[in-house]
Design a protein around this motif. Structure first.
Motif, mmCIF file in Angstrom:
data_model
loop_
_atom_site.group_PDB
_atom_site.id
_atom_site.type_symbol
_atom_site.label_atom_id
_atom_site.label_comp_id
_atom_site.label_asym_id
_atom_site.label_seq_id
_atom_site.Cartn_x
_atom_site.Cartn_y
_atom_site.Cartn_z
ATOM 1 N N VAL A 129 51.456 3.825 12.795
ATOM 2 C CA VAL A 129 52.126 4.720 11.854
ATOM 3 C C VAL A 129 52.970 5.774 12.569
ATOM 4 N N LEU A 130 52.644 6.057 13.830
ATOM 5 C CA LEU A 130 53.400 7.045 14.594
ATOM 6 C C LEU A 130 54.657 6.449 15.221
ATOM 7 N N SER A 131 54.623 5.168 15.565
ATOM 8 C CA SER A 131 55.760 4.557 16.255
ATOM 9 C C SER A 131 56.716 3.830 15.314
ATOM 10 N N THR A 132 56.292 3.551 14.085
ATOM 11 C CA THR A 132 57.124 2.786 13.156
ATOM 12 C C THR A 132 58.364 3.578 12.763
ATOM 13 N N ARG A 133 59.534 2.987 12.963
ATOM 14 C CA ARG A 133 60.791 3.672 12.687
ATOM 15 C C ARG A 133 61.374 3.297 11.328
ATOM 16 N N ASP A 134 61.090 2.106 10.855
ATOM 17 C CA ASP A 134 61.606 1.679 9.562
ATOM 18 C C ASP A 134 60.940 2.473 8.443
ATOM 19 N N ASP A 135 61.734 3.129 7.605
ATOM 20 C CA ASP A 135 61.189 4.014 6.573
ATOM 21 C C ASP A 135 60.289 3.291 5.587
ATOM 22 N N ASN A 136 60.705 2.107 5.146
ATOM 23 C CA ASN A 136 59.910 1.375 4.155
ATOM 24 C C ASN A 136 58.572 0.951 4.739
ATOM 25 N N ALA A 137 58.595 0.424 5.957
ATOM 26 C CA ALA A 137 57.345 0.012 6.608
ATOM 27 C C ALA A 137 56.439 1.213 6.857
ATOM 28 N N HIS A 138 57.045 2.328 7.247
ATOM 29 C CA HIS A 138 56.270 3.551 7.512
ATOM 30 C C HIS A 138 55.613 4.055 6.233
ATOM 31 N N THR A 139 56.363 4.048 5.122
ATOM 32 C CA THR A 139 55.817 4.520 3.847
ATOM 33 C C THR A 139 54.653 3.642 3.389
ATOM 34 N N LYS A 140 54.796 2.331 3.556
ATOM 35 C CA LYS A 140 53.719 1.419 3.164
ATOM 36 C C LYS A 140 52.461 1.673 3.981
ATOM 37 N N LEU A 141 52.635 1.880 5.290
ATOM 38 C CA LEU A 141 51.480 2.166 6.144
ATOM 39 C C LEU A 141 50.800 3.467 5.728
ATOM 40 N N ARG A 142 51.585 4.517 5.522
ATOM 41 C CA ARG A 142 51.023 5.815 5.117
ATOM 42 C C ARG A 142 50.260 5.697 3.809
ATOM 43 N N THR A 143 50.789 4.936 2.868
ATOM 44 C CA THR A 143 50.141 4.771 1.568
ATOM 45 C C THR A 143 48.770 4.124 1.725
ATOM 46 N N LYS A 144 48.686 3.132 2.603
ATOM 47 C CA LYS A 144 47.413 2.445 2.822
ATOM 48 C C LYS A 144 46.374 3.354 3.500
ATOM 49 N N MET A 145 46.850 4.352 4.239
ATOM 50 C CA MET A 145 45.947 5.165 5.041
ATOM 51 C C MET A 145 45.670 6.545 4.454
ATOM 52 N N ALA A 146 46.453 6.935 3.450
ATOM 53 C CA ALA A 146 46.393 8.317 2.954
ATOM 54 C C ALA A 146 45.011 8.705 2.434
ATOM 55 N N MET A 147 44.368 7.827 1.666
ATOM 56 C CA MET A 147 43.066 8.169 1.079
ATOM 57 C C MET A 147 41.997 8.351 2.154
ATOM 58 N N GLY A 148 42.081 7.554 3.208
ATOM 59 C CA GLY A 148 41.116 7.699 4.297
ATOM 60 C C GLY A 148 41.275 9.029 5.016
ATOM 61 N N TYR A 149 42.514 9.393 5.316
ATOM 62 C CA TYR A 149 42.764 10.662 6.001
ATOM 63 C C TYR A 149 42.468 11.871 5.124
ATOM 64 N N SER A 150 42.621 11.709 3.808
ATOM 65 C CA SER A 150 42.349 12.836 2.911
ATOM 66 C C SER A 150 40.866 13.181 2.869
ATOM 67 N N GLY A 151 40.024 12.224 3.261
ATOM 68 C CA GLY A 151 38.573 12.434 3.226
ATOM 69 C C GLY A 151 37.927 12.045 1.918
ATOM 70 N N LYS A 152 38.741 11.681 0.929
ATOM 71 C CA LYS A 152 38.186 11.364 -0.389
ATOM 72 C C LYS A 152 37.382 10.064 -0.383
ATOM 73 N N GLU A 153 37.658 9.198 0.587
ATOM 74 C CA GLU A 153 36.917 7.940 0.661
ATOM 75 C C GLU A 153 36.052 7.883 1.917
ATOM 76 N N VAL A 154 35.783 9.050 2.494
ATOM 77 C CA VAL A 154 34.907 9.131 3.669
ATOM 78 C C VAL A 154 33.656 9.900 3.252
ATOM 79 N N ASP A 155 32.525 9.211 3.194
ATOM 80 C CA ASP A 155 31.278 9.873 2.820
ATOM 81 C C ASP A 155 30.885 10.890 3.888
ATOM 82 N N ASN A 156 30.525 12.092 3.426
ATOM 83 C CA ASN A 156 29.970 13.122 4.319
ATOM 84 C C ASN A 156 30.931 13.530 5.434
ATOM 85 N N LEU A 157 32.227 13.659 5.098
ATOM 86 C CA LEU A 157 33.197 14.044 6.125
ATOM 87 C C LEU A 157 32.809 15.354 6.786
#
Length: 513
Positions: A129-157
């Protein structure tokens, strides 16, 4: 007649040999002419923007500064001397203007990630997600990872972070502070962040704190190799060379016993389990969230490795550099303990087995919050250029024309010491600025500080997790221990390769009553 023919043939041979000798010379001259013309074209394209002379005709200035670990300071000096937009390469610029950075990184901005980001491929053959330059590919990756990073789907963060902070406290207290032994806090801070990020990511800490050692020589290997690896941000074509079969065998392998290769091997094994036939392997941790939202096995491997390398180093830098400024500034140190005492927080309260909540740190300790912000400002953890390419048709900023395709880099130290945003004392570590400013000024400072985590569609996904760690770790260390720098004339060894490589931060600690 035959004699005449032989003489003619001899002359022809001599002429042929002469021409054959001239061909290499002609080729060299043509190459030299091409280099001169292309250099002149590059020079003229950005000649209206000032900067060091040699940087305008060659990338050697940039490459040398990068490999020496001084680029973050060198570009700061350049913007101080030449202005908020300065030239640092044939097609490279750097800016210390926070509003230009915000303009470039806005969601609707036409700017794109430049080839700089190829250097963020920790495996040259795979994007993350850090090296991807294509905007569409980057947005798709971020979307797949956003909930995990937000902590909402990580028990006992939060409890996960708490137990790793307690492991750090236990190590310091039992192995160093009670026995009266000095310790390298640079290493201990990174042990903590490595264990915390691995625990959050896939439910198990690496064990750096438990073993009190640089497992697999991972940190030492990164410190040795990263400055050279970062040359790929200056010369992106190196990534293609390293991806070729000839050089691929020289790269870190998951079969290695030490270094990044060993970490990759561990991550690869863990990710493989999550993609196995048993659905029970899908835990409610960050990796589990990535898998549930559609990351492929190869993508998951790349993202977890990126988390470990980029996430642990940046947070460790924030901890180390802020602790240094706290314990060497008596006024800041005193005011922190006054605030902790007023909030009823001491060496024994909360009990040693408890860690302050993220909510309480944010709402009950305004000075601690100011210290965290000032620490991130005075020593931004990410100081790589992270250059963006000027969009088609070019752009004009405050009367300066930026040609299409030019790369504009983030001068982190210049941005965070911007006098318009932070005042004439912007070079000083003064947390009070966050408490004594007008609402309008505070808004401007907050906007500028947020750029430490990038902005818009490129904002750091791990921002909230990092801030939660910072909100807790300073309180828990400072309420328990008094720390003293062993050598105030050389408190810590620091170099930068996009992220900071800090070591030999020798402290002695004393248990507070």
């Amino acid at each position: 007649m035959g004699a005449i023919t032989e003489v003619a043939l001899t002359h022809v041979r001599k002429i042929g040999l002469g021409l054959a000798r001239l061909i290499p010379v002609a080729l060299v001259l043509l190459l030299a002419l091409y280099l001169i013309v292309s250099t002149l074209r590059q020079y003229c394209r950005l000649r209206h923007i000032p900067g060091p002379f040699w940087s305008a005709i060659s990338k050697w200035w940039l490459a040398w500064s990068e490999t020496q670990g001084n680029l973050y300071l060198d570009v700061y000096k350049v913007t101080q001397r030449y202005g908020p937009i300065a030239r640092i390469g044939p097609n490279e610029l750097v800016t210390s203007d926070p509003y230009l950075i915000k303009h470039m990184t806005n969601v609707r901005s036409g700017y794109q990630r430049s080839e700089y980001f190829y250097g963020m491929r920790f495996d040259p053959t795979k994007d993350n997600v850090l090296s991807t330059r294509d905007d569409n590919a980057h947005t798709k990756l971020r979307t797949k990872m956003a909930m995990g990073y937000s902590g909402k789907e990580v028990d006992n963060l939060e409890p996960i972070i708490d137990r790793n902070i307690l492991a750090l406290i236990h190590l310091l207290e039992t192995q160093y502070i009670l026995p009266g032994k000095p310790f390298d806090f640079a290493r201990k801070a990174q042990f903590f962040t490595l264990d915390a990020i691995s625990d959050i990511s896939y439910g198990k800490p690496f064990g750096f704190l438990a073993n009190d050692t640089d497992l697999y020589s991972y940190i030492a290997t990164i410190e040795e190799q990263l400055p050279t690896i970062m040359l790929t941000t200056v010369y992106p074509w190196i990534v293609d060379v390293l991806s070729s079969p000839l050089f691929k065998r020289l790269l870190p392998s998951d079969k290695d016993l030490i270094g990044l290769g060993r970490i990759r091997g561990i991550v690869k094994g863990i990710v493989a389990e999550r993609f196995g036939p048993d659905p029970k392997t899908q835990k409610r941790d960050m990796l589990g969230s990535f898998v549930r939202h559609g990351l492929t096995q190869e993508e998951a491997e790349s993202e977890v490795i990126m988390q470990i390398l980029a996430g642990s180093d940046t947070t460790a830098t924030a901890i180390r550099s802020t602790i240094l400024r706290i314990i060497t500034n008596p006024l800041v140190f005193s005011r922190i303990h006054t605030e902790l005492a007023s909030a009823g927080i001491s060496a024994t309260n909360p009990p040693p087995s408890e860690v302050i909540s993220d909510h309480d740190s944010r709402t009950k300790l305004p000075y601690i919050q100011a210290v965290i912000k000032e620490g991130l400002r005075i020593h931004p953890p990410v100081a790589g250029l992270t250059s963006k390419s000027v969009p088609k048709g070019g752009d004009t900023w405050k009367g300066v024309y930026l040609p299409e395709g030019a790369k504009v880099g983030f001068g982190a130290f210049g941005v965070m010491r911007n006098r318009q945003a932070f005042g004439d004392d912007a070079d000083e570590f003064r947390p009070e600025r966050w408490l004594n400013s007008t609402t309008e000024k505070l808004k401007e400072m907050e906007m500028t500080l947020d750029l430490a985590f990038s902005n818009g569609r490129w904002q750091c996904l791990g921002r909230n997790v990092a801030l939660m760690e910072l909100n807790k770790v300073f309180v828990e260390i400072l309420r328990r221990f008094d720390l003293v720098v062993l050598d105030p004339t050389r408190p810590m060894k620091t170099a930068n390769a996009g992220i900071f490589l800090q070591s030999e931060f020798w402290l002695r600690g004393y248990k507070r009553d």
